[in-house]
Design a protein around this motif. Structure first.
Motif, short mmCIF file in Angstrom:
data_model
loop_
_atom_site.label_atom_id
_atom_site.label_comp_id
_atom_site.label_asym_id
_atom_site.label_seq_id
_atom_site.Cartn_x
_atom_site.Cartn_y
_atom_site.Cartn_z
N LYS A 58 33.49 -59.74 37.88
CA LYS A 58 34.78 -60.43 37.90
C LYS A 58 34.65 -61.83 37.30
CE LYS A 58 36.42 -57.88 41.95
NZ LYS A 58 36.93 -57.98 43.35
N PRO A 59 35.71 -62.31 36.62
CA PRO A 59 35.62 -63.61 35.94
C PRO A 59 35.50 -64.78 36.92
CG PRO A 59 37.88 -62.79 35.91
CD PRO A 59 37.04 -61.69 36.45
N THR A 60 34.82 -65.83 36.44
CA THR A 60 34.66 -67.04 37.27
C THR A 60 35.28 -68.27 36.60
OG1 THR A 60 32.49 -67.40 36.26
CG2 THR A 60 32.54 -66.21 38.36
N ILE B 25 26.26 -70.19 33.55
CA ILE B 25 27.07 -70.61 34.69
C ILE B 25 28.39 -69.84 34.80
CG2 ILE B 25 28.10 -72.59 35.86
CD1 ILE B 25 26.18 -74.39 34.32
N VAL B 26 29.29 -70.05 33.84
CA VAL B 26 30.60 -69.39 33.92
C VAL B 26 30.49 -68.01 33.29
CG1 VAL B 26 33.07 -69.61 33.42
CG2 VAL B 26 31.70 -71.65 33.81
N GLU C 230 45.34 -64.59 42.36
CA GLU C 230 44.36 -64.67 41.27
C GLU C 230 43.51 -65.94 41.39
OE1 GLU C 230 46.58 -62.37 37.58
OE2 GLU C 230 47.19 -64.41 38.09
N GLN C 231 44.18 -67.05 41.75
CA GLN C 231 43.45 -68.30 41.93
C GLN C 231 42.39 -68.17 43.02
OE1 GLN C 231 45.84 -71.75 42.60
NE2 GLN C 231 46.94 -71.63 40.66
N VAL D 147 36.76 -67.86 44.87
CA VAL D 147 35.74 -67.22 45.71
C VAL D 147 34.60 -66.69 44.84
CG1 VAL D 147 35.27 -65.27 47.24
CG2 VAL D 147 37.33 -66.66 47.58
N ASN D 148 34.94 -66.06 43.71
CA ASN D 148 33.91 -65.55 42.80
C ASN D 148 33.04 -66.68 42.27
OD1 ASN D 148 34.85 -62.93 43.04
ND2 ASN D 148 36.10 -63.03 41.20
N ALA D 149 33.69 -67.78 41.87
CA ALA D 149 32.97 -68.92 41.32
C ALA D 149 32.02 -69.51 42.35
CB ALA D 149 33.95 -69.97 40.82
#
Length: 471
Positions: free
Chosen positions: A406-408, A399-400, A432-433, A438-440
Motif C-alpha cells: 500500500k502507498p505511503t 523511504i516512501v 484514505e488519509q 498508518v501505513n507510513a
C-alpha cells in the motif's frame, strides 16, 4: 639496453622513494602516538575507565554544531559508543568555536540526546576554512579534498586517536590517517563527493565541457583510491551504497546503516486527530535544499486552488551569515510570488517546537534532488504526515515506498508535479488519509534510533577488534 636500464632505474627509484616516504610518515606517526600517550592515560584515570582496554575514537566532523541530519548521525554514533563501549573516549574534531557545554547543550535541545560529557573531548581545528567552498572558487572538489587532507593532518597532530571515523564525507583524510598512523579507519558516507549521476549530467559538447568531463573523471579515480583506505564503510541509503560501490569497488567492507530518526517520540503523536491543512518543509536553509522551487510549486498550487486555506511552514537551521542571507532572499521571493502571507519562516526551532509542527501539519514536503537519505521524511511519516517527496535518491528508493503493498506518500519532480501532489494529498478522503498515515508510520520501524545504534555498534565493534588485534 640503455632504455631498459633507465626504466629499471626509474622503477627502483619510485619503489625506494615510496619506502622512504612510508618510513618517514610512520616514524612521525609513532611520535604523535607517543606524544599523546600520557594525555590519554590521564584522561582514562580521570574518567575512571579500565586503562588496559580503554581506547579513543576520533570523529572527524568539522561542522559538529550545525544542527542538521548529519549531526544527528554524529551524536547518535557517540551515544552508541558510550552505551555499548563504556571504556572508549570520543574525540570530536571540529572547527566550531563553541565550548563543550554549549555544544552538548545544543545536542540535547536539538536532538534530545544526552551524553556523558566526561567521555567527550572536543579537539579544535584552526584550519577548517580549507574545506570551505568559498576558498576554492575554481576546482572546488579538488581544493576541498586537498584542504581536508591538511585538516585531517591537523586533527591527528592535535590528538592522535586509536580509531578514526569520518562522518562528513572527507574521504581524502583516510589517506593521511593511514599513511601516518596506520590505525583502523571507518566512514559514514551521507553522499558521494562525486557520483556517476554527475558524470552523466555533464554536457561535453564544448571544449570547456570536455575539459571539465576529463577533470571529473580524473577526480573520481583519485576519490576512489582515497575511499579504499577505509577499513569499514557505512552508507546512509541504498542509493549512496550503489554509488560508493561503483566508485570505491564492490570488494570493500560496505554496509547500509540507515541514519537515526527519533521515531519513538514522534510515534506518540496522535495521527487520528484533525490536522490543519498545512504543508511542512523540514530542511536546513542551504541552496541544495531547493527552497526556491518549493516556493514556486506552492505558489502554483495557490494559483490553481485559490480557495485552499493551506499554508507552508519552512522549518530549518542556519549555520552562518550565508544561510541567513538565503532566508532573507526566500522572503523576497515569497513576496514576488505573492504568497508571503501564506508562508512562515522558522529558524533554529528547538526540537519540542518541531514536534509541535509535526503534530499539526497535514503534508510533509521534501524537495532536494537526489537527497542521500531524508531523515526529515522519516520524521514526517512517523508523526503521521503524508509525504510529498522528490522522485529521486533515498526518499524514492528507501523511504516512501509501498508498505505491505500500500502507498505511503507521493513522488514528484517538477514544479507542476509538486503542485498536483499537494492537491492530491490535501484532498484525500478522511479514510484514505488515515490509511496512508498508518501505513507510513508502520514503515518507519526500519529507521529508529535503536536500529542505528545497533548497526553502528556492530561496525564499531569490528574496528575496535582491529585495534586490539594490533596490540
Amino acid at each position: 639496453m640503455l632504455v631498459t636500464v633507465c626504466i629499471a632505474g626509474a622503477i627502483a627509484f619510485i619503489a625506494v622513494y615510496r619506502e622512504i616516504r612510508r618510513a618517514l610518515c610512520q616514524a612521525f606517526g609513532r611520535k604523535l602516538m607517543q606524544r599523546v600517550a600520557q594525555r590519554k592515560a590521564d584522561i582514562y584515570e580521570k574518567v575512571g575507565v579500565v586503562p588496559k582496554i580503554a581506547r579513543t575514537v576520533g570523529f572527524f566532523h568539522p561542522y559538529c554544531n550545525a544542527g542538521g541530519g548529519g549531526e544527528r548521525v554524529l551524536w547518535t554514533a557517540v551515544k552508541s559508543v558510550q552505551t555499548d563501549f563504556p571504556n572508549v573516549i570520543s574525540l570530536i574534531y571540529t572547527g566550531d568555536a563553541v565550548s563543550s557545554e554549549e555544544a552538548l547543550g545544543r545536542v540535547k535541545t536539538t536532538f534530545e540526546i544526552e551524553l556523558d560529557a566526561s567521555k567527550v573531548i572536543f579537539v579544535p581545528l584552526k584550519l577548517r576554512f580549507l574545506v570551505s567552498p568559498s576558498v576554492w572558487p575554481r576546482f572546488t572538489l579538488l581544493g576541498q579534498s586537498l584542504g581536508s587532507m591538511v585538516l585531517g593532518l591537523e586533527a591527528i597532530c592535535r590528538f592522535a586517536p586509536d580509531i578514526f571515523i569520518d562522518t562528513m564525507g572527507y574521504a581524502f583524510t583516510f589517506v593521511v590517517v593511514k599513511e601516518f598512523l596506520n590505525i583502523p579507519v571507518g566512514a559514514y558516507v551521507h553522499y558521494p563527493t562525486i557520483s556517476s549521476d554527475m558524470l552523466k549530467s555533464l554536457k561535453k559538447v564544448s571544449l570547456v565541457g570536455k575539459v571539465k568531463g576529463a577533470y571529473w573523471k580524473w577526480f573520481a579515480k583519485i576519490y576512489s583510491q582515497a575511499g579504499r583506505h577505509a577499513n569499514f564503510v557505512m552508507t546512509n541509503s541504498s542509493w549512496t551504497q550503489n554509488h560508493i560501490a561503483s566508485l570505491w569497488g564492490k570488494d570493500i567492507n560496505l554496509s547500509v546503516v540507515f541514519p537515526p530518526c527519533n521515531t519513538s517520540e514522534l510515534e506518540k503523536v496522535d495521527i487520528f486527530h484533525p490536522r490543519e491543512p498545512n504543508l511542512l518543509y523540514l530542511a536546513q536553509y542551504r541552496p541544495e535544499k531547493n527552497h526556491e522551487d518549493l516556493l514556486r510549486s506552492f505558489a502554483l498550487y495557490v494559483q490553481q486552488h485559490p480557495e485552499s486555506p493551506a499554508k507552508l511552514l519552512l522549518v530549518g537551521s542556519v549555520r552562518n551569515e550565508t544561510d541567513i542571507k538565503l532566508v532573507e532572499s526566500l522572503k523576497g521571493l515569497a513576496q514576488d510570488l505573492k504568497v508571503f502571507e501564506k508562508i512562515e519562516f522558522i529558524v533554529d526551532a528547538p526540537w519540542p517546537k518541531v514536534v509541535e509542527y509535526l503534530g499539526t501539519c497535514s503534508v510533509g514536503v521534501n524537495y532536494m534532488w537526489n537527497e542521500h537519505f531524508g531523515i526529515g521524511v522519516v520524521e514526517y511519516m512517523a508523526a503521521g504526515l503524508i509525504p510529498v517527496v522528490n522522485n529521486s535518491g533515498g526518499p524514492k528508493f528507501d523511504i516512501v515506498i509501498p508498505w505491505i503493498g500500500k502507498p505511503t506518500g507521493f513522488h514528484a519532480s517538477t514544479v507542476a508535479e509538486y503542485a498536483e501532489a499537494y492537491h492530491k494529498a490535501l484532498t484525500l478522503s478522511p479514510q484514505e488519509q488515515q490509511e496512508m498515515r498508518v501505513n507510513a508510520r508502520s514503515a518507519c520501524a526500519r529507521f529508529g534510533e535503536h536500529v542505528f545504534m545497533r548497526d553502528f555498534g556492530d561496525v564499531f565493534a569490528k574496528l575496535l577488534r582491529e585495534v586490539y588485534a594490533k596490540d
